[in-house]
Design a protein around this motif. Structure first.
Motif, mmCIF file in Angstrom:
data_model
loop_
_atom_site.group_PDB
_atom_site.id
_atom_site.type_symbol
_atom_site.label_atom_id
_atom_site.label_comp_id
_atom_site.label_asym_id
_atom_site.label_seq_id
_atom_site.Cartn_x
_atom_site.Cartn_y
_atom_site.Cartn_z
ATOM 1 N N CYS A 53 0.849 -1.195 0.000
ATOM 2 C CA CYS A 53 0.000 0.000 0.000
ATOM 3 C C CYS A 53 0.883 1.242 0.000
ATOM 4 C CB CYS A 53 -0.961 0.008 1.198
ATOM 5 S SG CYS A 53 -0.158 0.172 2.799
ATOM 6 N N THR A 54 0.277 2.389 -0.219
ATOM 7 C CA THR A 54 1.006 3.654 -0.204
ATOM 8 C C THR A 54 0.509 4.494 0.966
ATOM 9 O OG1 THR A 54 -0.617 4.651 -1.706
ATOM 10 C CG2 THR A 54 1.337 3.650 -2.702
ATOM 11 N N GLY A 55 1.386 5.353 1.460
ATOM 12 C CA GLY A 55 1.007 6.196 2.582
ATOM 13 C C GLY A 55 1.483 5.624 3.905
ATOM 14 N N PRO A 56 1.216 6.321 4.999
ATOM 15 C CA PRO A 56 1.664 5.868 6.314
ATOM 16 C C PRO A 56 0.884 4.659 6.806
ATOM 17 C CG PRO A 56 0.301 7.818 6.524
ATOM 18 C CD PRO A 56 0.512 7.619 5.054
ATOM 19 N N VAL A 57 1.515 3.896 7.674
ATOM 20 C CA VAL A 57 0.907 2.714 8.279
ATOM 21 C C VAL A 57 0.947 2.888 9.793
ATOM 22 C CG1 VAL A 57 1.134 0.223 8.636
ATOM 23 C CG2 VAL A 57 1.570 1.214 6.368
ATOM 24 N N LEU A 58 -0.182 2.643 10.452
ATOM 25 C CA LEU A 58 -0.242 2.751 11.909
ATOM 26 C C LEU A 58 -0.146 1.360 12.515
ATOM 27 C CD1 LEU A 58 -0.664 4.993 14.089
ATOM 28 C CD2 LEU A 58 -3.034 4.207 14.210
ATOM 29 N N TRP A 59 0.802 1.168 13.426
ATOM 30 C CA TRP A 59 1.038 -0.128 14.060
ATOM 31 C C TRP A 59 0.886 0.059 15.564
ATOM 32 C CZ3 TRP A 59 4.112 -4.201 11.221
ATOM 33 C CH2 TRP A 59 4.186 -5.406 11.949
ATOM 34 N N ARG A 103 -11.700 4.468 12.152
ATOM 35 C CA ARG A 103 -12.812 5.398 11.954
ATOM 36 C C ARG A 103 -12.346 6.684 11.270
ATOM 37 N NH1 ARG A 103 -14.607 5.335 16.700
ATOM 38 N NH2 ARG A 103 -16.304 3.851 16.333
ATOM 39 N N ALA A 104 -11.126 7.107 11.545
ATOM 40 C CA ALA A 104 -10.612 8.341 10.949
ATOM 41 C C ALA A 104 -10.337 8.179 9.456
ATOM 42 C CB ALA A 104 -9.345 8.785 11.669
ATOM 43 N N GLY A 105 -9.951 6.970 9.027
ATOM 44 C CA GLY A 105 -9.635 6.754 7.614
ATOM 45 C C GLY A 105 -8.456 7.572 7.139
ATOM 46 N N ALA A 106 -7.525 7.884 8.051
ATOM 47 C CA ALA A 106 -6.392 8.744 7.710
ATOM 48 C C ALA A 106 -5.200 7.972 7.165
ATOM 49 C CB ALA A 106 -5.963 9.543 8.945
ATOM 50 N N VAL A 107 -5.185 6.645 7.361
ATOM 51 C CA VAL A 107 -4.101 5.804 6.851
ATOM 52 C C VAL A 107 -4.717 4.590 6.157
ATOM 53 C CG1 VAL A 107 -2.463 6.540 8.638
ATOM 54 C CG2 VAL A 107 -3.891 4.536 9.028
ATOM 55 N N PRO A 108 -4.025 4.006 5.179
ATOM 56 C CA PRO A 108 -4.608 2.874 4.447
ATOM 57 C C PRO A 108 -4.567 1.554 5.206
ATOM 58 C CG PRO A 108 -2.425 3.371 3.609
ATOM 59 C CD PRO A 108 -2.744 4.440 4.603
ATOM 60 N N LEU A 109 -3.648 1.418 6.171
ATOM 61 C CA LEU A 109 -3.473 0.150 6.868
ATOM 62 C C LEU A 109 -3.282 0.414 8.356
ATOM 63 C CD1 LEU A 109 -3.045 -2.948 6.837
ATOM 64 C CD2 LEU A 109 -0.623 -2.519 6.318
ATOM 65 N N VAL A 110 -4.091 -0.250 9.178
ATOM 66 C CA VAL A 110 -4.004 -0.145 10.632
ATOM 67 C C VAL A 110 -3.756 -1.541 11.182
ATOM 68 C CG1 VAL A 110 -5.151 0.556 12.757
ATOM 69 C CG2 VAL A 110 -5.594 1.815 10.641
ATOM 70 N N ILE A 111 -2.647 -1.721 11.894
ATOM 71 C CA ILE A 111 -2.235 -3.025 12.409
ATOM 72 C C ILE A 111 -2.298 -3.004 13.928
ATOM 73 C CG2 ILE A 111 -0.350 -4.700 12.526
ATOM 74 C CD1 ILE A 111 0.706 -3.352 9.890
ATOM 75 N N GLY A 112 -2.885 -4.035 14.500
ATOM 76 C CA GLY A 112 -2.945 -4.159 15.945
ATOM 77 C C GLY A 112 -2.279 -5.440 16.405
ATOM 78 N N ASP A 113 -1.201 -5.329 17.165
ATOM 79 C CA ASP A 113 -0.488 -6.488 17.698
ATOM 80 C C ASP A 113 -1.128 -6.823 19.042
ATOM 81 O OD1 ASP A 113 1.414 -8.472 17.964
ATOM 82 O OD2 ASP A 113 3.042 -7.191 17.256
#
Length: 204
Positions: A53-59, A103-113
């Motif tokens: 994907c492109t853009g930032p990723v939240l982990w 919910r914000a839809g600010a990043v394309p990928l949200v990962i939860g460990d």
């Protein structure tokens, strides 16, 4: 490809997806939904999606977790500067961060460990948050939870198991789709090919 929202009675609709491999449609993951990855190489699965994907990723990860990603290892797959790490103090904080980010839809990928399996109600909330983010944010986000052992979170869109299977000097993994709403169980052998600095993932 189509999917049915988990809640509500809206008709089946086409939606965007994220391809784990560019030439394998059966390895696409629907955006605007929550998916699960388990197995000893589950973090590799997350990094492969981040690379696609492109853009930032939240982990989001537990603050007390001692098993941390190494930037040198991450750089093998994706630019570490693209990953924003969030350290949560409590297990419930991990899920709260995931929900708000989706919910914000600010990043394309949200990962939860995750240290354990979320409940069905929590999974439903994450699905709804991802759907909301897709209508109000810059991206239709894909949510991915990383769970220990063989996983087993109820209500996820799909569940994947990844384990290393390196042999003879080859970088190789065994990927299994354990469940999916729109596809049967399946298995693939994935290999990393190419020369240093120009290597990519392929299905053997």
């Amino acid at each position: 490809m189509t999917y049915q929202p988990l809640l509500g009675r809206r008709p089946v609709r086409a939606g965007p997806s994220l391809a784990l491999l560019p030439d394998k449609d059966e390895l696409n993951l629907h955006c605007g939904r929550l998916h699960e990855a388990c197995g000893p190489a589950r973090r590799n699965f997350a990094l492969w999606l981040a690379a696609r994907c492109t853009g930032p990723v939240l982990w989001v990860r537990p603050l007390w977790e001692v098993d941390r990603l190494n930037a040198d290892g991450v750089a093998d797959w994706v630019d570490p500067a693209r990953i924003i790490f969030v350290d949560a103090r409590r297990p419930e904080d991990v899920l709260w961060c995931l929900e708000e980010a989706l919910r914000a839809g600010a990043v394309p990928l949200v990962i939860g460990d995750l240290p354990g399996l979320p409940g069905l109600t929590q999974v439903r909330r994450l699905h709804l948050a991802a759907e909301t983010g897709g209508t109000q944010g810059a991206y239709v986000p894909l949510g991915l939870i990383l769970t220990p052992g063989m996983g087993g979170a109820q209500g996820v869109e799909s569940r994947w198991h990844l384990a290393p299977d390196h042999a003879g000097g080859a970088e190789q993994w065994q990927l299994a789709r354990l469940r999916a709403r729109t596809a049967p169980e399946a298995r693939w052998t994935l290999q990393r090919r190419g020369t240093e600095g120009n290597r990519s993932l392929h299905a053997a």
